[in-house]
Enzyme design. Structure first.
Site, PDB file in Angstrom:
ATOM      1  N   ASP A 844     -11.394   0.760   7.690  1.00  0.00           N
ATOM      2  CA  ASP A 844     -10.127   0.414   7.027  1.00  0.00           C
ATOM      3  C   ASP A 844     -10.397   0.062   5.564  1.00  0.00           C
ATOM      4  O   ASP A 844     -11.310  -0.705   5.258  1.00  0.00           O
ATOM      5  CB  ASP A 844      -9.479  -0.778   7.736  1.00  0.00           C
ATOM      6  CG  ASP A 844      -8.134  -1.122   7.126  1.00  0.00           C
ATOM      7  OD1 ASP A 844      -8.114  -2.017   6.261  1.00  0.00           O
ATOM      8  OD2 ASP A 844      -7.120  -0.513   7.485  1.00  0.00           O
ATOM      9  N   ASN A 852      -2.016   0.107  -3.829  1.00  0.00           N
ATOM     10  CA  ASN A 852      -0.718   0.769  -4.012  1.00  0.00           C
ATOM     11  C   ASN A 852       0.149   0.009  -5.008  1.00  0.00           C
ATOM     12  O   ASN A 852       0.787   0.604  -5.880  1.00  0.00           O
ATOM     13  CB  ASN A 852       0.007   0.881  -2.676  1.00  0.00           C
ATOM     14  CG  ASN A 852      -0.494   2.058  -1.857  1.00  0.00           C
ATOM     15  OD1 ASN A 852      -1.056   3.018  -2.401  1.00  0.00           O
ATOM     16  ND2 ASN A 852      -0.315   2.021  -0.549  1.00  0.00           N
ATOM     17  N   ASP A 861      -2.906   7.491  -2.557  1.00  0.00           N
ATOM     18  CA  ASP A 861      -3.163   8.722  -1.806  1.00  0.00           C
ATOM     19  C   ASP A 861      -4.441   9.406  -2.294  1.00  0.00           C
ATOM     20  O   ASP A 861      -5.224   9.958  -1.507  1.00  0.00           O
ATOM     21  CB  ASP A 861      -1.982   9.682  -1.933  1.00  0.00           C
ATOM     22  CG  ASP A 861      -0.793   9.250  -1.108  1.00  0.00           C
ATOM     23  OD1 ASP A 861       0.293   9.792  -1.304  1.00  0.00           O
ATOM     24  OD2 ASP A 861      -0.974   8.363  -0.246  1.00  0.00           O
ATOM     25  N   GLU A 887      -4.423   3.727   5.974  1.00  0.00           N
ATOM     26  CA  GLU A 887      -5.700   3.647   5.299  1.00  0.00           C
ATOM     27  C   GLU A 887      -6.859   3.523   6.284  1.00  0.00           C
ATOM     28  O   GLU A 887      -7.936   3.064   5.910  1.00  0.00           O
ATOM     29  CB  GLU A 887      -5.708   2.455   4.340  1.00  0.00           C
ATOM     30  CG  GLU A 887      -5.502   1.084   4.987  1.00  0.00           C
ATOM     31  CD  GLU A 887      -4.048   0.679   5.072  1.00  0.00           C
ATOM     32  OE1 GLU A 887      -3.194   1.594   5.043  1.00  0.00           O
ATOM     33  OE2 GLU A 887      -3.775  -0.532   5.151  1.00  0.00           O
TER      34      GLU A 887
END
Length: 966
Positions: A844, A852, A861, A887
């Site tokens: 993760d 973000n 992304d 993620e």
């Protein structure tokens, strides 16, 4: 002891100042202030500013905080900010007041006269006032009243057409004063607290009311109406109660205090915030004080609020504090115990407890702790207790052998001088036959009613001489716990119970006998002995308990077993423990309690008895390394059984935030939908469990545990409803609610109309072809064959494209979750059947939401794609990579041992941390957390997945950027 949980280490030890100005009993005070547990927040913990000017809670369950840098909304785990912007209509981030209404709306006002109203996530800015608005109030006629700094009070009458305040018609009722607070009482009277007194705005005259009571020149900061219909007024020289024609000082000790804010809680206690002295609580003629010296973030108190769960929130100039009824209350030396290091506890009556510590004996009675001995008796280091038939309590000591406690005196009874093999007595028992059993570190002594004594040691058949636990079961057998096993004594016969087969268990620290079973707390978990056949069952690490060593087990008689350990208290469901012990259930759920739940120390003591007791009033008491901790199991069940408000936090589609206030239709090819939600419970927010059901895609519920995101990838076109339910552990699920609805639109070729049209066209072509074939048989046969081949090839291509869409992640082109699930199932089965090694790692990206938020979802992304590229480069016949969702990535590693797998994952973690991310942004950095599990430790691939997920959660809890195992 006032228990505080601070984010900064220098506040770990702090005392709470209680000024008792009159006496009262514990029972009629409600919750003593010393029993509250405190949490604090500052800007370091997510607040936009440390001055908390106002606190409130809207009917949907959210908590709101007004600061000089905007409004913060809290969901139990994180703050969300609303500040000056065109969207909110807030003209200045400095916010002074927050006032909710019955329609789940919220009035927000403050600096520069800004006023805005929020309802159903819609913002409705209002025309501003002349200067800063200190308070807003809607009266029973829906008129909007405003208390303004330096200019007074006015109201905007309600328009008859739509019920909204008429912003162009302002009626001034008080001018040239600073107004701080407004109140409409139960009689319809409207009051204003101002810098020049208290005013009755819809009365006969505009005169300071306090002056009529010979209290002139008072600055009034707040006014409330108590439940007995009296006005309570906060001034710069104390707090006053207006009763009819009298204004009485609330308490003489407050006469010189500048009171800034008031609250009457649901127990009818009065809370008073001051300008420089902290907080006072007034109840039953008793004053308790909380200040910066005792943990309050700052002595200047700006706001006080009680939420729906009865927690008290205090806003200061230096941060926010919450006082909550934690599950546990603790008694230490600071609350009257003789000593902190408690080794044994014993129930004297339903509301009194005998406590043995390294420094002597104490009694806790009706919430008060004091010495158990009169001045003539010397305190001794105590290890164990047992009830004495002749009266009083048997007391096993560390250095003085066996003694008797009676009439607040300790009397020597039996020691090395008169035949005891050792003065260190760790367990005592007087059985139903009148025999007295004394467990020492060098053997076990039995004294019968005639005074005859028998010594039991290894020579007589005991597994060991170090005796730690004694108990009598329902058959009259005596159970003996030692450091090397368990013995059962019937008469003079000793039978050894081999617990070593239970994963090497040796130490037996405590027993809990029942009619058909005896539960044993050991150094390898909880062992259950079944009387009818002598069967042993283990509830330990293999069943999911994260610890081995348990000191004591007790039943609360309400469906739970409670286990003590060096790492806190563990609660497990009784029926689940039975099922695991019988082999009918593999894993057991548990609830863990430690210092954040009110325990002064998470280290529960063992090696002596009893270290935990159940009182007839439903309370459970535990001996710890720092005092005694108590929990009311009945009250805990009542508290967490309240319905949880469930809210939709946000919706992201392909990484982009969308408007979640209305149902949406998403474009064809939508590959990822992430729905974030929360259960608005604040006392035990970290323990809330969730389950979701995406109607239209899933056949039933998906258990999310404590996760607050439901993410779906590659959903086919269709209409979907997300249903949400939540619960606290061991409680019923809340009724399911439809949280969000959305539709994924199809491509043209996926529509039913287009498919029907294509079929019709194909049918016509086939009919024409048949007719043509009849006319020109040979020539048309060849052309038709070519046409069929062409169409077959097109269908094969379309099938391949659909297969890719179903099994490949659109962003990274790695296998998606569906493909991974199939691969995991088959690979796990092969590994089990062939006896080869298989490791599963879940990876993760740490703090991905912050990436973000700071760099944009586009960069997020790109970061995911970069990680995917690195992982793909490392794949081979033995390593398989997939994108798990969001993620998260998964790696299946075949054919290498545990140490190699750990090294491999740690190398991968370091490589990702050291990658060059300059193309993604300045100062861009990225790390990952990895949870690792192995197939030889589980029975099914679902268990392997759960173990890796738990390991990942552990890695996050331990600080991230690490590899962890379960």
């Amino acid at each position: 002891m006032f228990l505080l949980r601070f984010k900064k280490p220098w506040f770990l030890s702090v005392t709470f100042l209680i000024a008792l100005l009159s006496t009262n009993t514990y029972s009629n005070q409600g919750t003593p202030l010393a029993n509250y547990f405190a949490d604090t927040w500052t800007t370091e913990d997510g607040l936009p500013h440390n001055s908390i000017n106002a606190i409130t809670q809207t009917s949907d369950g959210y908590l709101w905080f007004a600061t000089w840098e905007g409004v913060a909304r809290y969901n139990g785990s994180e703050f969300r900010f609303f500040e000056r912007s065109e969207q909110t209509g807030i003209i200045d981030s400095g916010t002074r007041t927050l006032v909710p209404d019955s329609e789940n709306g919220l009035w927000i006002a403050g600096a520069r006269g800004g006023i805005t109203y929020r309802n159903h996530q819609q913002w409705k800015p209002q025309p501003p006032a002349q200067s800063m608005v200190n308070h807003v109030m809607k009266d029973t006629k829906d008129n909007l009243w405003l208390a303004v700094e330096g200019t007074g009070v006015f109201f905007r009458p309600t328009q008859k057409s739509d019920g909204a305040p008429n912003a162009h018609n302002e009626v001034w009722v008080l001018k040239n004063k600073s107004a701080y607070r407004l109140l409409e009482d139960s009689q319809g009277r409207i009051w204003a607290a101002t810098d020049s007194g208290l005013y009755h705005l819809n009365g006969n005259s505009q005169q300071d009311v306090l002056a009529q009571y010979n209290l002139p020149n008072r600055q009034v900061y707040s006014v409330i109406e108590t439940r007995n219909k009296e006005l309570l007024v906060a001034t710069n020289r104390g707090a006053y109660v207006i009763k009819g024609s009298q204004a009485l000082l609330l308490h003489p000790s407050l006469a010189g205090a500048t009171i800034t804010t008031l609250l009457e809680d649901k127990q009818n206690n009065i809370w008073l915030g001051t300008v420089n002295m902290g907080v006072f609580r007034f109840a039953h003629q008793k004053i308790e004080k909380l200040s910066a010296d005792s943990g309050l973030p700052n002595n200047r108190v700006l706001s006080i609020f009680q939420d729906l769960e009865n927690s008290i929130w205090i806003g200061t100039n230096g941060g926010l504090m919450r006082l909550r009824n934690a599950p546990f209350s603790s008694w230490t030396k600071e609350r009257g115990l003789v000593g902190d290091y408690v080794r044994s506890v014993f129930a004297l009556s339903p509301d009194s407890l005998l406590v043995g510590s390294s420094e002597g004996l104490s009694v806790i009675e009706k919430g008060l702790a004091y010495s158990a001995l009169n001045q003539k008796s010397a305190q001794v280091s105590t290890l164990s207790f047992a009830r004495r038939r002749a009266g009083g309590v048997w007391v096993g000591t560390y250095l003085n052998g066996l003694m008797v406690w009676q009439d607040n005196q300790l009397t020597p009874y039996f020691n090395e001088k008169n035949g005891l093999p050792s003065n260190e007595v760790r367990a005592v028992l007087e059985d139903t036959k009148g025999n007295l059993w004394i467990g020492t570190t060098t053997g076990l002594v039995r004294r019968n009613a005639q005074g005859e004594q028998t010594l039991f040691t290894r020579e007589q058949g005991l597994p060991g001489n170090y005796i730690m636990a004694l108990s009598e079961d329902t058959k009259g057998q005596i159970w003996v716990g030692t450091g090397v096993g368990v013995a059962i004594i019937t008469g003079n016969e000793i039978n050894t119970l081999s617990i070593n087969a239970m994963e090497g268990a040796e130490y037996a620290f405590g027993f809990w006998p029942e009619k058909d079973y005896v539960w044993i707390a050991t150094d390898r978990g909880l062992i259950r002995y079944r009387h009818k056949d002598g069967h042993l069952g283990l509830v330990g690490r293999k069943a999911g308990l994260p610890i081995d060593k348990l000191f004591q087990v007790i039943s609360d008689n309400h469906g739970s077993l409670w286990l003590t350990s060096n790492r806190g208290i563990w609660q497990v469901a009784y029926d689940s423990a039975q099922a695991v012990a019988d082999g009918k259930q593999e894993n057991i759920d548990f609830e863990h309690f430690s210092q954040s739940d009110g325990m002064a120390s998470a280290q529960a003591n063992g090696g002596s008895n009893p270290t935990a007791v159940v009182m007839s009033n439903g309370t459970l008491w535990f001996a710890t390394a720092k005092g005694v901790s108590m929990i009311n199991s009945l009250r805990l069940t009542e508290k967490i059984a309240r319905p949880l408000p469930l809210v939709l936090e946000s919706v992201f589609v392909d990484g982009e935030l969308v408007d979640s206030t209305q149902n949406a239709a998403f474009k064809p090819g939508t590959s990822r939908v992430a729905i974030h939600y929360a259960g608005l419970g604040y006392v035990l927010s970290s323990r809330i469990q969730y389950r979701t059901h995406l109607v239209g895609f899933e056949e039933g519920w998906s258990f999310r545990d404590k996760g607050t995101t439901a993410e779906y990838t590659n959903l086919p076109p269709g209409h979907y409803q997300l249903k949400l339910s939540a619960r606290y552990p061991y409680n019923d699920w809340t009724p399911s609610e439809t949280l969000y609805e959305f539709t994924i639109q199809p491509f043209i070729w996926q529509t039913r109309e287009m498919q029907i049209s294509a079929f019709v066209v194909l049918l016509l072509l086939l009919t024409a072809g048949v007719k043509w074939r009849l006319r020109q048989l040979q020539a048309n046969e060849l052309r038709l064959k070519k046409l069929v081949d062409k169409q077959t090839f097109a269908l094969q291509q379309q099938t391949e494209e659909l297969r890719c869409l179903a099994n490949e992640d659109g962003l990274t082109h790695l296998p998606n979750r569906r493909a991974f699930d199939r691969s995991l199932s088959s690979t796990f089965a092969n590994a089990k059947s062939q006896g080869t090694s298989l490791a599963l790692a879940i990876l993760d990206i740490d703090h991905f939401k912050a990436i973000n938020d700071h760099y944009s979802h586009l960069v997020g992304d790109q970061a995911i794609q970069l990680i995917a590229k690195e992982l793909h480069a490392m794949t081979n016949d033995n390593v398989h990579v997939a994108r798990w969702g969001g993620e998260e990535f998964t790696l299946l590693i075949e054919g290498i041992g545990a140490h190699q797998a750990i090294s491999y994952c740690d190398h991968l973690r370091e490589k990702i941390a050291n990658l060059d991310y300059t193309d993604l942004g300045e100062n861009f950095a990225m790390t990952v957390s990895i949870g690792l599990a192995f197939s030889d430790q589980v029975r099914s691939y679902e268990d392997l997945l759960r173990s890796a997920d738990k390991a990942l959660y552990k890695a996050k809890q331990e600080g991230r950027n690490r590899v962890e195992l379960i």
